[in-house]
Design an enzyme around this catalytic site. Structure first.
Site, short mmCIF file in Angstrom:
data_model
loop_
_atom_site.label_atom_id
_atom_site.label_comp_id
_atom_site.label_asym_id
_atom_site.label_seq_id
_atom_site.Cartn_x
_atom_site.Cartn_y
_atom_site.Cartn_z
N SER A 70 44.75 52.57 45.28
CA SER A 70 45.30 51.30 44.79
C SER A 70 46.02 50.57 45.92
CB SER A 70 46.28 51.58 43.64
OG SER A 70 46.85 50.38 43.18
N GLY A 71 45.70 49.30 46.07
CA GLY A 71 46.31 48.48 47.11
C GLY A 71 45.57 48.48 48.42
N GLY A 126 39.89 55.37 44.75
CA GLY A 126 39.72 56.53 45.61
C GLY A 126 40.52 57.73 45.12
N SER A 155 46.42 45.40 41.04
CA SER A 155 45.67 46.66 41.02
C SER A 155 44.70 46.68 39.86
CB SER A 155 46.65 47.84 40.90
OG SER A 155 45.95 49.05 40.78
N SER A 156 43.44 47.05 40.13
CA SER A 156 42.43 47.21 39.08
C SER A 156 42.68 48.53 38.37
CB SER A 156 41.02 47.19 39.69
OG SER A 156 40.75 45.96 40.31
N GLU A 167 43.34 60.23 44.40
CA GLU A 167 44.74 59.96 44.10
C GLU A 167 45.51 61.27 44.00
OE1 GLU A 167 45.31 57.58 40.67
OE2 GLU A 167 44.58 55.74 41.60
N ASN A 189 50.49 48.00 44.45
CA ASN A 189 49.62 46.83 44.56
C ASN A 189 49.99 45.83 43.49
OD1 ASN A 189 47.57 45.07 45.12
ND2 ASN A 189 45.92 46.36 44.36
N THR A 216 39.24 45.46 45.26
CA THR A 216 38.87 44.32 44.44
C THR A 216 38.52 43.12 45.30
OG1 THR A 216 40.31 45.12 42.67
CG2 THR A 216 39.63 42.82 42.58
#
Length: 1435
Positions: A159-160, A427, A211-212, A429, A208, A164
């Protein structure tokens, strides 16, 4: 194996802060030494154990390499250092790692994603350009169109990291490249899906701001021509728990805050919303997290609504969507213990019974012994049931949104030939506390990593087979045991589902089963039990070791939702559709699985069937979804993008090595390097290897490829004794890791030894030369000394003799001088005396004559000054009146109505203004008489001198402001050019839409025409007669249609010429409706068709038939449009009709405005405007045809062609190959034909220049056309230069400068520099000069900044960072020098907008000069016989 390390060799040593730091050996190391003595870069000395020797550093020439696999030593510190150098020193966020693109998030807006960048990467090979997300997209697109095979782009990262944004730019690239020709709405709908999914699926987290919280896989379908015809989106693993809970400093999904911020809009008041801090589901993150800096929720909602409209969601449906979302917010505020307003608002928004919903939120049914009992729930259970209902509603709404998007994006009318899938997936985590979500994410990454490893391994083996290498299987770490631990029989997920089916299953029982199965019964190397916990387990993933807490696994896997509240919602007309639709087959959506299979399944009926479906858990659904994903990816050719988060502070261009290494290990980049290092990572073609290491190989007479290959095979065993370290292929020589560094060291030693020999010979030669110079100087000094002594003696003798002569002569001169002085004084006295007497006699007669002459001259001077003042007064007064008129017209021009009028008749009004200006110039002569009368009034006393002088000085003060007026004129001229450019752009768009309309109309009419001809046959003569009657004449001509077998229309044209003779012409259709052959059309005199058509119009106007004159003009416009459409790829014919359109426009304008000629009584202003538009259309078509011919050869001709042979062979940069098999679509074209050169570009330009010259078009039009084309050439070449590292060298800069000089010389030889064509080449010329100048000292930096004034700061810095030495004689540009240049450029640039690439699509507005033609007479027209006109009558 034994390793020997030499003194001062660069190595890498571990460091707790920087992970790896650079060091150098302070002494040689041999096997058996006890310690390795190292010196860190900061000066510290460290002793290292020889048990684990430090990794070796790469040569300096490889620093900043854009492909990690090109490094000689492939290991973690080398990869980390290369990424750091590119990110911090070169500001390059993209780096290749074989087939993987590594992207670092800069946390800053970079100007590298504009349309000019897309144009630069379109059609280019991946290995030729700098790393970029567009390069990966182009590789996938070209492979798909060439091989007609499905492709996929897998974008992953935590994330971040920028996943996206990367996916968004990839889709934008496909929309531009795949839809540029057709301009359909499919691309717009594909791009419109992004803001919708971001609003419903993205949220702010601690890492983020956008973040998605779900994964998506978008398949973009392409047709046979490579255009986008549809798309399909599959989503999975939506984080539904975020709807009801957010951690500190985090937000819920963006759509909730957008609705709360827009609550004051009139249409939103029915939702009864309040600020976000008043809702329980949006205020849990804290007040500081309610607003994201730099975002506007109101504007984001507007973008979301516009996107929904583009995708076909009606405003009423959008409001229904917002009602459901608002109901979810109000549901979060429902209190279980007391009555409140929120439940009523929730019930009203969804249209359900409030009492029923209140009852079933606090009760649930329980089946006991075949009977259904209603059991009340505790407060905590009721809150959990409320949150479960909110999550369920939002999950169903999200699934409905995705289904609606797919319905709008689905291909209509045709089936996609192939597709490109874009996978935006999170990715690996690992957090302090990891739960069910992290377990599913890491499980998916294990599967993707396995697919990635196998694909990379397959590419390596294919390369060895293609080169016919004897290879053995490459061993790499396979993560199949870890995957079997998770998904295998009695694996983690299997035991989890089994525990979920137990009536009283718990996390403790599940953890105990895991320990027994995977630690006691069948121990797994990837499973461990924590020492201090009995409710957690550890899994050793490929990236890291992760500890998972068992708490919450069972509840999240069951995802329990009670049936009763769902049944209440099914009764609502608003949300009934959400709870009755079946999930789409094959939908890769964990959210769909979670919402359709738990308790209260939407697809289940009552009774036992629903109970059976309840057994399908979330993990089971996720495994099925993941399996479908892997099958889809395995059926495509994958392309990989790994996004890296450089720091956790979101600071721009800050690199944290610890976080970077952690992500590199997790995303598989290091695994790619390990697989490459296991084989032969360094690969050179024989020509490149010979060019680089020629000093080691010898063989000066080598010429062809076979000789080079034989020489390499003969000499390489002598350089590298171990044959296992290299291998010879068909076209390349392969080396294992570290061998290139060895060759570099041998090459440096050979060059150093050669340098010592050269130095000894040069020093001996210099010593001998110095001795000869000293001896020659000594002899010369002696010779000059003896000569000086002899000359001194001779001078003494001459001085003695000369003294006697001087004394004699002096005495004679003194006596003679005395005599001459006395005689001169006597004569002077006599002359003055005689002059005095003569002047006394003459003065009396001349005084009177002089006075009269002087007084007359003074009177004339005064008269001239007064007359000049009067003229100046008159001019100033007239200028003041003109300025007032100008201000009035400016005010009119700013109004909307006047702007529309100007747009309607812009060209006509410009010509009328020009005619009016000419008329005023002619009347100027009559004004001089009035000015003289004014001057006479002043002289005769009608105006007092004082009043006149005050008026004169006042006007002179206003005249001094002429410079301001000139500046205003320049501003108005610039505004006029901008308006003209916009108008011509609108005209171009109108022409394109008109063309599309004509094509669609022809297709729709084709069936009707065929049916019509089956029913009846229309005689040809009737059609011709009808056309003839509609065209012109009142007396129809008698034509034998059957004899000619074609349509002929006769035009009878008459005109009174200057001798009052009537001339009548009968003209064929080939002139009125231009359907002539190309050879016949080019043989006509320039403008013949326009002259004949004008005579026809003037005859019809002279006979009083205005309708026929207008119909003839309309038919002419339509016919010219048809001719342009027919010859849309012919430069000569397009130029011919451009000439005729311009000439006919000038003729009609001339006879509509001038009164000294026979004026036209018919109002043809609209047709004059249409003809002016036709001129612009013809001009644009000329440029379009030429640009289409130039576009594919610009870069090969101007950048890649070697007009100076042998210059680029001096050296080859070390590098690796990223090309796959057949990845270069231009390889076949290069091999089949001759490589493009500047001669090809000049041939295309010459063809256009010849076509324009043949039609005798005005020089200004030709200059404007070549100005536009020169901008295309310069901008395309410069943009490609800024994105290609292999082009930024001294030798290549010299080649490019020579190619540009050929173009510059060609333009000057044809006198095209006046239009600014040569000036547009200046940025490219300065870029080539920048590659050739010195780049070391501060003086070089100042000279560089001073000379490169046409380049922006970003362009100069980019070229300096890309500069790559191609030989040992060159040096890299140091970072200190680049910083000095940046400081100087910062002082120069000021507030300039950042610009890296030039706008290739920039269009310069064209202006057609008004040139009144000479009067036309019919008897002067020379119509050639090639037109086969047998009826030409004159009367």
């Amino acid at each position: 194996c034994e390793v020997t390390l030499i003194y001062f060799l660069p190595v890498w040593v571990p460091d707790p802060d920087e992970v790896w730091v650079s060091a150098k050996l302070l002494q040689d190391y041999s096997p058996g030494d006890k310690n390795v003595l190292l010196q860190i870069n900061d000066g510290r000395v460290r002793l290292a154990s020889p048990a684990g020797l430090p990794p070796l550093g790469n040569p300096d020439i490889l620093e900043g390499e854009n492909d990690l696999t090109a490094l000689s030593f492939l290991h973690e510190p080398a990869v980390l250092h290369n990424l750091r150098v590119r990110f911090l020193d070169y500001s390059s966020i993209y780096t290749y790692c074989g087939i993987v693109l590594v992207a670092l998030n800069p946390y800053d807006q970079l100007p590298i994603y504009g349309e000019e960048v897309i144009d630069a990467y379109s059609g280019q090979d991946m290995a030729d350009m700098e790393p970029h997300i567009f390069s990966v997209a182009e590789e996938a697109y070209r492979t798909m169109t060439r091989e007609e095979k499905n492709q996929s782009i897998i974008i992953s990262g935590e994330s971040g990291a920028g996943k996206t944004v990367s996916a968004k730019f990839t889709m934008r690239y496909f929309a531009v490249v795949g839809g540029a020709a057709q301009q359909t709405s499919v691309e717009e709908r594909v791009l419109a899906s992004n803001p919708i999914m971001e609003s419903f699926g993205n949220a702010k987290t601690t890492r983020n701001n956008n973040s998605s919280r779900f994964g998506k896989y978008i398949e973009i379908g392409f047709g046979r021509k490579g255009d986008i015809i549809g798309a399909n989106m599959k989503t999975y693993l939506l984080e539904k728990s975020r709807v009801v809970f957010q951690s500190s400093q985090e937000r819920n999904y963006h759509i909730f805050y957008q609705l709360c911020s827009s609550r004051n809009l009139p249409e939103m008041r029915v939702l009864q919303l309040d600020a976000a801090e008043t809702f329980h589901y949006t205020n849990q993150g804290g007040r500081d997290s309610l607003q994201i800096p730099g975002t506007d929720d109101i504007m984001d909602l507007e973008h979301t609504r516009n996107a929904l409209t583009i995708l076909g969601v009606l405003p009423e449906q959008q409001m229904e969507l917002f009602r459901i979302l608002a109901a979810v917010l109000h549901l979060g505020n429902v209190h279980i213990q007391r009555e409140d307003r929120s439940l009523g608002v929730f019930s009203n928004l969804l249209g359900v019974e409030r009492t029923q919903m209140a009852h079933w939120l606090c009760h649930h049914k329980l089946a006991v012994g075949g009977e259904m009992l209603v059991k009340p729930m505790s407060g905590q259970q009721a809150l959990e049931a409320r949150d479960a209902l909110a999550k369920h509603v939002y999950g169903q709404l999200f699934m409905w949104t995705v289904t609606r998007l797919n319905s709008a994006l689905r291909a209509q009318g045709q089936r996609p030939k192939a597709f490109i899938g874009v996978l935006d997936i999170y990715g690996f985590e690992t957090f302090e506390k990891n739960s069910f979500e992290q377990f599913c994410i890491n499980y998916a990454n294990e599967k993707l990593q396995q697919q990635f490893n196998r694909h990379v391994f397959q590419l390596e083996q294919e390369e060895y087979v293609r080169e016919e290498l004897p290879w053995s299987r490459i061993e790499f770490s396979d993560n199949q045991p870890c995957i079997a631990l998770i998904e295998g029989q009695l694996g983690v997920l299997d035991l989890l589902d089994e525990e979920c089916r137990m009536p009283k299953g718990s996390e403790e029982n599940w953890a105990r089963k895991l320990y027994d199965q995977h630690q006691s019964n069948k121990p797994s190397p990837h499973f461990r039990k924590p020492r201090m916990s009995n409710s957690a387990f550890i899994i050793l993933h490929f990236a890291d070791m992760v500890q998972y807490e068992c708490d919450g696994f069972l509840e999240k896997n069951r995802d329990t939702v009670f049936e009763e509240p769902i049944n209440v919602l099914r009764a609502s007309q608003l949300v009934a559709e959400l709870f009755q639709q079946a999930p789409a087959g094959g939908n890769l959506s964990l959210s769909a699985g979670k919402s359709s299979i738990p308790n209260g399944s939407l697809c289940s009926g009552p009774g036992k069937r629903a109970h059976r479906e309840h057994k399908l858990t979330v993990s089971f659904q996720f495994r099925q979804s993941l399996q479908l994903l892997m099958e889809a990816l395995n059926s495509t050719t994958p392309h990989y993008v790994r996004c890296i988060k450089p720091n956790d502070l979101k600071e721009p261009f800050v690199f944290d090595p610890k976080r970077a290494v952690q992500q590199l290990r997790a995303c598989g980049v290091l695994e790619t390097i390990r697989i490459s290092a296991a084989g032969f990572p360094s690969r050179w073609t024989y020509a490149e290897f010979y060019s680089r290491y020629r000093v080691l190989l010898g063989g000066s007479g080598v010429r062809n490829q076979e000789q080079i290959q034989a020489l390499c095979q003969l000499a390489l065993p002598q350089l590298i004794p171990d044959p296992e370290q290299y291998c010879f292929g068909k076209t390349k020589v392969f080396f294992r890791a570290g061998q290139v560094a060895l060759l570099e060291r041998l090459r440096a030693e050979r060059l150093r030894a050669a340098g010592v020999i050269i130095q000894s010979w040069v020093k001996g030669w210099l010593g001998r030369r110095r001795y000869h110079k000293t001896r020659w100087a000594t002899l010369t000094i002696q010779r000059y000394t003896r000569g000086a002594l002899a000359r001194r003696l001779a001078d003494m003798l001459r001085y003695t003799k000369a003294a006697v002569v001087i004394q004699k002569t002096y005495r004679m001169v003194a006596i003679r001088q005395m005599f001459l002085t006395i005689r001169k004084a006597t004569v002077t006295i006599q002359a003055f005396t005689r002059g005095t007497l003569a002047r006394r006699q003459h003065r009396l007669r001349a005084a009177v004559l002089l006075q009269s002459a002087v007084r007359g001259w003074l009177a004339r001077q005064a008269f001239r000054r007064v007359r000049a003042a009067v003229v100046l007064v008159q001019c100033c007064v007239r200028r003041k009146a003109a300025r007032r008129e100008l201000l009035r017209r400016k005010a009119e021009a700013r109004s909307v109505e006047k702007f529309r009028e100007l747009n309607k008749g812009m060209e006509v009004k410009l010509m009328q203004l020009q005619l009016r200006a000419d008329h005023q110039v002619r009347e100027t002569g009559g004004c001089f008489g009035t000015e003289r009368e004014g001057a006479g009034m002043v002289v005769s006393g009608w105006i007092g001198p004082g009043v006149f002088m005050r008026l004169l000085f006042g006007l002179y003060d206003r005249f001094s402001g002429s410079e301001c007026a000139a500046q205003q004129d320049k501003t108005l001229t610039a505004e006029l050019d901008e308006e003209r450019r916009k108008y011509q752009g609108l005209l171009r768009e109108f022409t394109r839409l008109e063309q599309r309309y004509d094509n669609l109309r022809e297709m729709s009419m084709l069936t009707e025409v065929l049916m019509f001809y089956q029913l009846a046959w229309v005689p040809v003569c009737l059609l011709a007669k009808t056309a003839s009657e509609l065209a012109l004449t009142s007396a129809p001509a008698k034509v034998d249609y059957e004899k000619k077998g074609q349509f002929i229309k006769s035009l009878c044209v008459s005109k009174f010429n200057t001798n009052h003779h009537l001339v009548v012409l009968c003209l064929p259709t080939s002139l009125c409706f231009p359907d002539v052959r190309v050879d016949v059309g080019l043989s006509l005199p320039p403008g013949l068709a326009a002259k004949v058509l004008f005579l026809c119009v003037r005859q019809a106007d002279g006979s009083g038939d205005k309708a026929r004159a207008r119909s003839l003009c309309a038919a002419t416009v339509t016919a010219i449009k048809g001719a342009l459409k027919k010859h849309c790829n012919d430069v000569d014919m397009t130029a011919m009709w451009l000439k005729n359109s311009c000439l006919l426009t000038d003729l009609l304008t001339q006879h509509s405005t001038r009164q000294d000629l026979v004026p036209l009584t018919t109002d043809l202003s609209d047709f004059i405007r249409a003809l002016s538009d036709l001129c612009i259309q013809s001009y644009q078509q000329l440029l379009s045809v030429t640009e289409s011919r130039l576009q594919p050869i610009i870069v090969p001709s101007m950048l890649e062609s070697e007009m100076i042979p042998g210059l680029s062979a001096s050296g080859v940069k070390l590098g690796g190959s990223r090309k796959r098999t057949g990845s270069d679509p231009r390889a076949g074209e290069r091999g089949a034909g001759e490589a493009p050169s500047m001669a090809a570009v000049l041939r295309v330009l010459g063809a256009l220049h010849m076509a324009l010259s043949r039609q005798a078009l005005p020089p200004t039009v030709t200059e404007q056309a070549f100005r536009q084309l020169t901008h295309l050439l310069s901008a395309s070449a410069l943009n490609s230069l800024l994105l290609r590292k292999d082009m930024c060298s001294w030798s290549r800069g010299l080649q490019i400068r020579y190619n540009v000089s050929l173009l510059e010389e060609w333009l000057r030889s044809r006198e095209l520099q006046a239009g600014g064509a040569v000036a547009l080449l200046e940025p490219l010329i300065q870029a080539t000069q920048l590659l050739q100048v010195g780049k070391k000292t501060e003086a070089d930096a100042q000279a560089l900044v001073h000379s490169c004034n046409a380049l922006s700061t970003q362009q100069i810095v980019k070229i300096l960072t890309l500069y790559t030495p191609h030989s040992d004689l060159e040096e890299r540009v140091t970072l200190n020098f680049i910083r000095v240049v940046q400081g100087l450029l910062k002082e120069r640039s000021g507030n300039q907008a950042p610009q890296l690439l030039l706008d290739v699509r920039r269009v310069f507005p064209v202006t057609f000069p008004y040139l009144p033609p000479s009067p036309i007479r019919a008897d002067q027209l020379d119509i050639p016989d090639s037109l086969k006109i047998s009826f030409l009558r004159r009367t």
